[in-house]
Motif scaffolding. Structure first.
Motif, PDB file in Angstrom:
ATOM      1  N   ALA A  88     116.440  43.922  19.800  1.00  0.00           N
ATOM      2  CA  ALA A  88     115.112  43.324  19.628  1.00  0.00           C
ATOM      3  C   ALA A  88     114.346  43.311  20.949  1.00  0.00           C
ATOM      4  N   GLY A  89     115.020  42.884  22.025  1.00  0.00           N
ATOM      5  CA  GLY A  89     114.356  42.841  23.321  1.00  0.00           C
ATOM      6  C   GLY A  89     113.984  44.217  23.827  1.00  0.00           C
ATOM      7  N   GLY A  90     114.876  45.195  23.625  1.00  0.00           N
ATOM      8  CA  GLY A  90     114.572  46.564  24.028  1.00  0.00           C
ATOM      9  C   GLY A  90     113.381  47.128  23.278  1.00  0.00           C
ATOM     10  N   LYS A  91     113.291  46.823  21.991  1.00  0.00           N
ATOM     11  CA  LYS A  91     112.141  47.277  21.201  1.00  0.00           C
ATOM     12  C   LYS A  91     110.852  46.636  21.710  1.00  0.00           C
ATOM     13  N   ALA A  92     110.914  45.348  22.056  1.00  0.00           N
ATOM     14  CA  ALA A  92     109.721  44.667  22.546  1.00  0.00           C
ATOM     15  C   ALA A  92     109.257  45.259  23.875  1.00  0.00           C
ATOM     16  N   LEU A  93     110.196  45.558  24.767  1.00  0.00           N
ATOM     17  CA  LEU A  93     109.841  46.174  26.042  1.00  0.00           C
ATOM     18  C   LEU A  93     109.243  47.569  25.835  1.00  0.00           C
ATOM     19  N   ALA A  94     109.852  48.343  24.953  1.00  0.00           N
ATOM     20  CA  ALA A  94     109.329  49.680  24.663  1.00  0.00           C
ATOM     21  C   ALA A  94     107.946  49.593  24.036  1.00  0.00           C
ATOM     22  N   ASP A  95     107.750  48.609  23.168  1.00  0.00           N
ATOM     23  CA  ASP A  95     106.457  48.409  22.524  1.00  0.00           C
ATOM     24  C   ASP A  95     105.397  48.064  23.562  1.00  0.00           C
ATOM     25  N   ALA A  96     105.775  47.238  24.537  1.00  0.00           N
ATOM     26  CA  ALA A  96     104.844  46.870  25.608  1.00  0.00           C
ATOM     27  C   ALA A  96     104.648  48.003  26.610  1.00  0.00           C
ATOM     28  N   GLY A  97     105.618  48.899  26.701  1.00  0.00           N
ATOM     29  CA  GLY A  97     105.544  49.981  27.671  1.00  0.00           C
ATOM     30  C   GLY A  97     105.824  49.526  29.088  1.00  0.00           C
TER      31      GLY A  97
END
Length: 400
Positions: free
Chosen positions: A31-40
């Motif tokens: 979940a955290g990795g997806k959020a970071l990737a989403d934020a760029g």
């Protein structure tokens, strides 16, 4: 005070306890990795973090977040019953709003047991002892029913007695939310049922049947909150969604010692949080296009219609009669994700899953469940014992 923005969100699929591969650190990392990737952005830019969970040992938040990196930042563990995820978001947003950090992470996760919720520490005073005592005083107690559906079922019974709502109104809410979840790949359940299926399901505590109750779940969700300065400096306006208003409220005498059955389950906390959040956002409930609210039981969704101001007290069931809160209705679409009833309810992750859904909705990224033209969204997350968090989101107002 700085303007605050969600710049990245992510979540795992929610699953039945025991059926999900891995463990809570794996889910938090996803979940955290997806959020970071989403934020760029890279994790090294996160300046502090808040980790929410209810079932786990102390510092499980650190263990979960360490899967993203070990940078020595402050990490605070958060436990606020079912509103835990939104409480973590509230703390992250306050840190950014106050100018203490430019980027903060809110993450929530849960590894739960099958079956109804229960008290984990019977050798000490329950945080809800006075709430339960008040309900017993008002309506007695059924030893054969789990405590959570009994609390919310009693509130539904009281609404029927006072205002004329019927079991069919609550059943329709269960039908609606299961239907919405068909389009949500993150949902624990993606099955569509007929209204009769909802009514005929096993009764848990009248008027609630099994298909009107949220399940226990495993999973994680995360959101990254950033300041306007950070968004501008990193040119993230294409993904930024503003948190325009937010409030966290707790119990008053009206939700405990002087409460009705409806008050015991947090109606007044919801009403007060909604007023404060909408006031900060300088908007009205009538301007809201899409809502994710705490439908732990279908009765609570109807009560929350009134608490948020979508309907006057005693008139929430009229929204159901008009089918106002689904696609094509004349009100905001409520729980397009499927809500807790169908998407699932891993306590620490629930509020951040709601945040994820509304961020996607306002970006136009919700695929088959997209609410057309959504500009303003509202989130409601409730924890008995107690805390209610209401958050208002909107499209960013970028200066020309």
């Amino acid at each position: 005070m700085q303007r605050t923005y969600v710049i990245g969100v992510g979540m795992t699929k929610f699953d039945k306890p025991g059926s999900k591969q891995g463990d809570y650190p794996d889910w938090a990392a996803e979940a955290g990795g997806k959020a970071l990737a989403d934020a760029g952005i890279d994790y090294s830019l996160v300046q502090e973090a808040y980790a929410g969970y209810c079932y786990g040992d102390s510092t499980a938040g650190e263990r979960a977040i360490y899967g993203l990196g070990l940078t020595g930042i402050p990490i605070v563990n958060v436990n606020n019953n079912c509103s835990t995820g939104s409480s973590a978001l509230y703390l992250a947003r306050r840190a950014v709003k106050a100018g203490l950090s430019d980027v903060a992470l809110a993450i929530g996760f849960e590894k739960m047991e099958r079956g109804s919720l229960g008290m984990k520490f019977p050798d000490r005073t329950s945080p809800m002892d006075r709430h339960l005592a008040r309900l017993v005083e008002l309506r007695g107690w059924d030893e054969s029913a789990p405590f959570a559906p009994q609390l919310f079922g009693a509130a539904g019974r009281e609404h029927m007695e006072l205002y004329g709502s019927k079991p069919e109104h609550f059943a329709w809410i269960g039908w609606k939310n299961h239907k919405h979840s068909v389009e949500n790949p993150y949902s624990q359940f993606q099955d569509e049922y007929s209204l009769q299926d909802i009514k005929d399901a096993r009764e848990i505590f009248s008027p609630l049947t099994k298909l009107q109750c949220s399940p226990t779940s495993d999973g994680a969700a995360a959101a990254i909150v950033a300041s306007e300065r950070f968004v501008d400096e990193h040119d993230l306006w294409d993904r930024a969604i503003e948190i325009a208003g937010q409030a966290l409220t707790t119990d008053t005498p009206a939700t405990r010692d002087e409460a009705t059955a409806i008050g015991v389950v947090g109606f007044d906390m919801t009403r007060d949080a909604a007023r404060l959040a909408l006031d900060e956002a300088q908007t009205a409930i009538g301007d809201v296009d899409v809502i994710e609210l705490h439908d732990c039981f279908s009765t609570n969704e109807l009560l929350t219609y009134e608490g948020l101001g979508l309907a006057e007290v005693g008139h929430g069931h009229e929204l159901v009669e008009r089918q106002a809160t689904t696609y094509g209705g004349d009100g905001p679409v409520v729980n397009p994700s499927g809500g807790l009833i169908s998407k699932g309810h891993p306590l620490g992750a629930t509020g951040l899953a709601q945040c994820s859904e509304l961020t996607w909705q306002l970006r136009g990224q919700a695929a088959g469940r997209q609410v057309d033209g959504a500009q303003v969204a509202l989130q409601h997350n409730l924890g008995l014992g107690g805390a209610a968090v209401v958050t208002v989101y909107r499209q960013p107002q970028v200066a020309a």
